[in-house]
Design a protein around this motif. Structure first.
Motif, PDB file in Angstrom:
ATOM      1  N   ILE A 321       0.863  -1.182   0.000  1.00 13.62           N
ATOM      2  CA  ILE A 321       0.000   0.000   0.000  1.00 13.62           C
ATOM      3  C   ILE A 321       0.900   1.232   0.000  1.00 13.62           C
ATOM      4  CG2 ILE A 321      -1.787   1.282   1.264  1.00 13.62           C
ATOM      5  CD1 ILE A 321      -2.327  -1.400   2.800  1.00 13.62           C
ATOM      6  N   ILE A 322       0.516   2.255  -0.754  1.00 13.43           N
ATOM      7  CA  ILE A 322       1.185   3.558  -0.676  1.00 13.43           C
ATOM      8  C   ILE A 322       0.237   4.522   0.018  1.00 13.43           C
ATOM      9  CG2 ILE A 322       2.097   5.524  -1.969  1.00 13.43           C
ATOM     10  CD1 ILE A 322       3.918   3.118  -2.089  1.00 13.43           C
ATOM     11  N   ALA A 323       0.725   5.172   1.067  1.00 14.06           N
ATOM     12  CA  ALA A 323      -0.076   6.139   1.820  1.00 14.06           C
ATOM     13  C   ALA A 323       0.301   7.555   1.390  1.00 14.06           C
ATOM     14  CB  ALA A 323       0.152   5.967   3.317  1.00 14.06           C
ATOM     15  N   VAL A 324      -0.715   8.371   1.114  1.00 10.28           N
ATOM     16  CA  VAL A 324      -0.502   9.781   0.747  1.00 10.28           C
ATOM     17  C   VAL A 324      -1.368  10.632   1.670  1.00 10.28           C
ATOM     18  CG1 VAL A 324      -0.475  11.460  -1.137  1.00 10.28           C
ATOM     19  CG2 VAL A 324      -0.149   9.035  -1.650  1.00 10.28           C
ATOM     20  N   VAL A 345      -3.534   2.756  -3.399  1.00  8.62           N
ATOM     21  CA  VAL A 345      -3.218   3.978  -2.665  1.00  8.62           C
ATOM     22  C   VAL A 345      -4.301   4.285  -1.641  1.00  8.62           C
ATOM     23  CG1 VAL A 345      -2.865   6.476  -2.878  1.00  8.62           C
ATOM     24  CG2 VAL A 345      -1.937   4.932  -4.624  1.00  8.62           C
ATOM     25  N   VAL A 346      -3.866   4.710  -0.461  1.00 10.89           N
ATOM     26  CA  VAL A 346      -4.775   5.298   0.527  1.00 10.89           C
ATOM     27  C   VAL A 346      -4.348   6.754   0.667  1.00 10.89           C
ATOM     28  CG1 VAL A 346      -5.605   5.263   2.908  1.00 10.89           C
ATOM     29  CG2 VAL A 346      -5.086   3.107   1.731  1.00 10.89           C
ATOM     30  N   ALA A 347      -5.249   7.677   0.337  1.00 13.79           N
ATOM     31  CA  ALA A 347      -4.883   9.095   0.257  1.00 13.79           C
ATOM     32  C   ALA A 347      -5.933   9.975   0.901  1.00 13.79           C
ATOM     33  CB  ALA A 347      -4.687   9.500  -1.205  1.00 13.79           C
ATOM     34  N   VAL A 350      -8.129  15.471  -0.565  1.00 12.49           N
ATOM     35  CA  VAL A 350      -7.811  16.889  -0.700  1.00 12.49           C
ATOM     36  C   VAL A 350      -7.233  17.153  -2.092  1.00 12.49           C
ATOM     37  CG1 VAL A 350      -7.351  17.255   1.760  1.00 12.49           C
ATOM     38  CG2 VAL A 350      -5.473  16.615   0.232  1.00 12.49           C
ATOM     39  N   GLY A 351      -7.339  18.411  -2.532  1.00  9.59           N
ATOM     40  CA  GLY A 351      -6.714  18.823  -3.773  1.00  9.59           C
ATOM     41  C   GLY A 351      -7.086  17.939  -4.943  1.00  9.59           C
ATOM     42  N   GLY A 352      -6.045  17.518  -5.689  1.00 11.45           N
ATOM     43  CA  GLY A 352      -6.272  16.707  -6.865  1.00 11.45           C
ATOM     44  C   GLY A 352      -6.334  15.220  -6.611  1.00 11.45           C
ATOM     45  N   LEU A 353      -6.160  14.792  -5.356  1.00 10.88           N
ATOM     46  CA  LEU A 353      -6.112  13.357  -5.066  1.00 10.88           C
ATOM     47  C   LEU A 353      -7.419  12.618  -5.393  1.00 10.88           C
ATOM     48  CD1 LEU A 353      -3.920  13.440  -1.842  1.00 10.88           C
ATOM     49  CD2 LEU A 353      -3.319  12.390  -4.040  1.00 10.88           C
ATOM     50  N   GLY A 360     -12.324   3.286  -4.556  1.00  6.89           N
ATOM     51  CA  GLY A 360     -12.983   2.002  -4.604  1.00  6.89           C
ATOM     52  C   GLY A 360     -12.507   1.106  -5.721  1.00  6.89           C
ATOM     53  N   VAL A 361     -11.670   1.633  -6.618  1.00  6.41           N
ATOM     54  CA  VAL A 361     -11.155   0.858  -7.745  1.00  6.41           C
ATOM     55  C   VAL A 361      -9.662   0.621  -7.597  1.00  6.41           C
ATOM     56  CG1 VAL A 361     -10.831   0.790 -10.249  1.00  6.41           C
ATOM     57  CG2 VAL A 361     -12.938   1.749  -9.281  1.00  6.41           C
ATOM     58  N   SER A 362      -8.916   1.714  -7.413  1.00  5.64           N
ATOM     59  CA  SER A 362      -7.459   1.596  -7.271  1.00  5.64           C
ATOM     60  C   SER A 362      -6.969   2.106  -5.926  1.00  5.64           C
ATOM     61  CB  SER A 362      -6.757   2.366  -8.391  1.00  5.64           C
ATOM     62  OG  SER A 362      -7.076   3.748  -8.321  1.00  5.64           O
ATOM     63  N   GLY A 363      -7.904   2.495  -5.077  1.00  6.56           N
ATOM     64  CA  GLY A 363      -7.487   2.990  -3.776  1.00  6.56           C
ATOM     65  C   GLY A 363      -8.637   3.448  -2.914  1.00  6.56           C
ATOM     66  N   VAL A 364      -8.267   4.031  -1.774  1.00  5.12           N
ATOM     67  CA  VAL A 364      -9.234   4.486  -0.777  1.00  5.12           C
ATOM     68  C   VAL A 364      -8.930   5.938  -0.452  1.00  5.12           C
ATOM     69  CG1 VAL A 364     -10.079   4.171   1.593  1.00  5.12           C
ATOM     70  CG2 VAL A 364      -9.417   2.171   0.205  1.00  5.12           C
TER      71      VAL A 364
END
Length: 439
Positions: A321-324, A345-347, A350-353, A360-364
């Motif tokens: 997992i990559i956390a942003v 990705v879990v991000a 905010v902003g453009g994220l 639900g497809v490539s991240g949370v």
């Protein structure tokens, strides 16, 4: 192009270098591949750099002397705006005088010894570009990357607000640029609200991702990457990649991970923090190490120095997992690179994220920065192997919808629209009778 405060050749994740450096280098490189001659002017920070660096055919970096090479923080760079501008003018004058009939520095539209357009990055460069735009009467396009008024609305605890002087300078740039390039509709709306920007002069152009470099790794590649990085092969690995400062939220990840480790000791959870101190992090470079120790998770955390793209891909591939957890993110290139590498990705929302991450497809996406809420969001993917694997498999297809070629094609269209506004009708000559200009 002008990127006064940081060079596109600097290693992202160190000091002031980050996503903006990746952006400028890729845009310049792809413009060059489309037949556009690009010179990027930046401030020299080492005597060994040399004045001109030929990056690739059609793309040069020009290191301009303005103030001391080292020891000048970004906050002090406004004192060097005049020196930097003078250095740019002197360089271009010398180029035209030495090679008036050569291909370098010739304006494609007029054939004169001027550049076609100025494209500035960040507000310091925008101030320089604004002056040169009026001096040489060529169009100016500006990409801010971050805005003071927007950043100040989402500060992390302990972060220093951006000064009012910066916001005033940004207002001047918005009022005078021929085009302002933004990453998302949300950023455009924020500029209209905070800076009274003219919608007609805004161009929404999303950045891209290098999908040839950032690719999913095989199981064997992941194992090899973990061995090289000293990460247990059977661990659940959550990684943070970026500059180590409060704005990027690595402390949020550490607190959330500590809660996860407490709840699920049998999951063998590990955290990787890859980056170097920046911004407020420079004042407290050991803060994250101290925080990990105070949370009792030092043995579960691996700190890695920043890496060039060809090595960084192995960090993405080594992670589950990559956390942003950023407090502000104009787009989120790390999230896009992670997905291109096949890592969900879990991000923060905010902003453009929300645009970068397919929820639900490539991240949370997570609302806010409460470590408990973050722990819950990460827990979903740590415990549900099938969900994590499914998201990882879907991630590259989402990332592939963003390409630097598409970004640059839209960029060139924005340049054409700036010309179409009638800013430049004939080439302008400055004192001494030498045709001048800047791109």
């Amino acid at each position: 192009m002008i990127s006064m405060h940081t060079s596109p050749l600097e290693q992202p994740g160190i000091g002031d270098a980050g996503g903006m450096n990746v952006y400028i280098r890729n845009v310049a490189s792809h413009l060059a591949s489309h037949g556009v001659q690009v010179d990027v002017f930046t401030r020299a920070t080492r005597a060994s750099q040399g004045e001109i660096v030929e990056v690739e055919p059609g793309f040069r970096v020009i290191n301009c002397i303005a103030g001391p090479f080292e020891g000048l923080p970004k906050e002090s760079l406004p004192t060097q705006l005049t020196a930097f501008t003078g250095s740019v003018i002197a360089f271009v004058r010398g180029e035209v005088a030495q090679r008036p009939d050569g291909p370098s520095g010739l304006c494609a539209r007029t054939g004169a010894g001027v550049y076609d357009i100025i494209h500035t990055h960040y507000w310091l460069s925008g101030q320089v570009g604004w002056l040169l735009r009026d001096l040489w009467e060529v169009p100016m396009v500006h990409t801010a990357h971050t805005w003071a008024a927007v950043k100040n609305l989402g500060l992390a605890d302990g972060d220093t607000p951006e000064p009012e002087s910066r916001r005033i300078c940004e207002q001047q740039i918005v009022d005078n640029a021929d085009r302002v390039i933004v990453n998302t509709q949300e950023e455009a709306d924020a500029l209209i609200e905070a800076y009274d920007a003219s919608p007609e002069r805004l161009a929404i152009i999303a950045p891209g991702v290098d999908i040839e470099r950032f690719t999913p790794g095989s199981d064997r590649a992941t194992e090899r990457a973990r061995r090289e990085l000293g990460i247990p092969l059977r661990a659940k690995v959550i990684a943070f990649i970026g500059r180590l400062q409060m704005l990027k939220g690595p402390h949020i990840l550490l607190r959330a991970a500590a809660e996860l480790i407490r709840r699920h000791p049998g999951q063998n959870i590990r955290v990787v923090i890859c980056g170097g101190p920046s911004g407020t992090g420079l004042e407290r470079p050991d803060d994250l190490h101290d925080l990990a120790a105070s949370l009792g998770v030092s043995g579960y955390v691996r700190f890695l120095s920043p890496r060039p793209p060809e090595e960084l891909v192995t960090v993405y591939q080594a992670a589950d997992i990559i956390a942003v957890p950023s407090f502000n993110e104009s787009f989120g290139l790390v999230a896009l690179e992670a997905q291109a590498s096949g890592t969900p990705v879990v991000a923060t929302r905010v902003g453009g994220l929300p645009l970068t991450v397919a929820e639900g497809v490539s991240g949370v996406l997570v609302d806010g920065h409460d470590p408990e809420v973050w722990a819950h969001a990460l827990e979903q993917l740590v415990l549900d192997d099938a969900l994590r694997i499914t998201m990882g498999a879907a991630a590259p297809a989402h990332a592939a919808t963003y390409s630097w070629d598409a970004t640059v094609e839209k960029m060139m269209a924005a340049y054409d629209r700036a010309f179409g506004d009638g800013t430049v009708e004939t080439p302008v000559r400055i004192p001494h009778g030498i045709p001048m200009g800047l791109a």
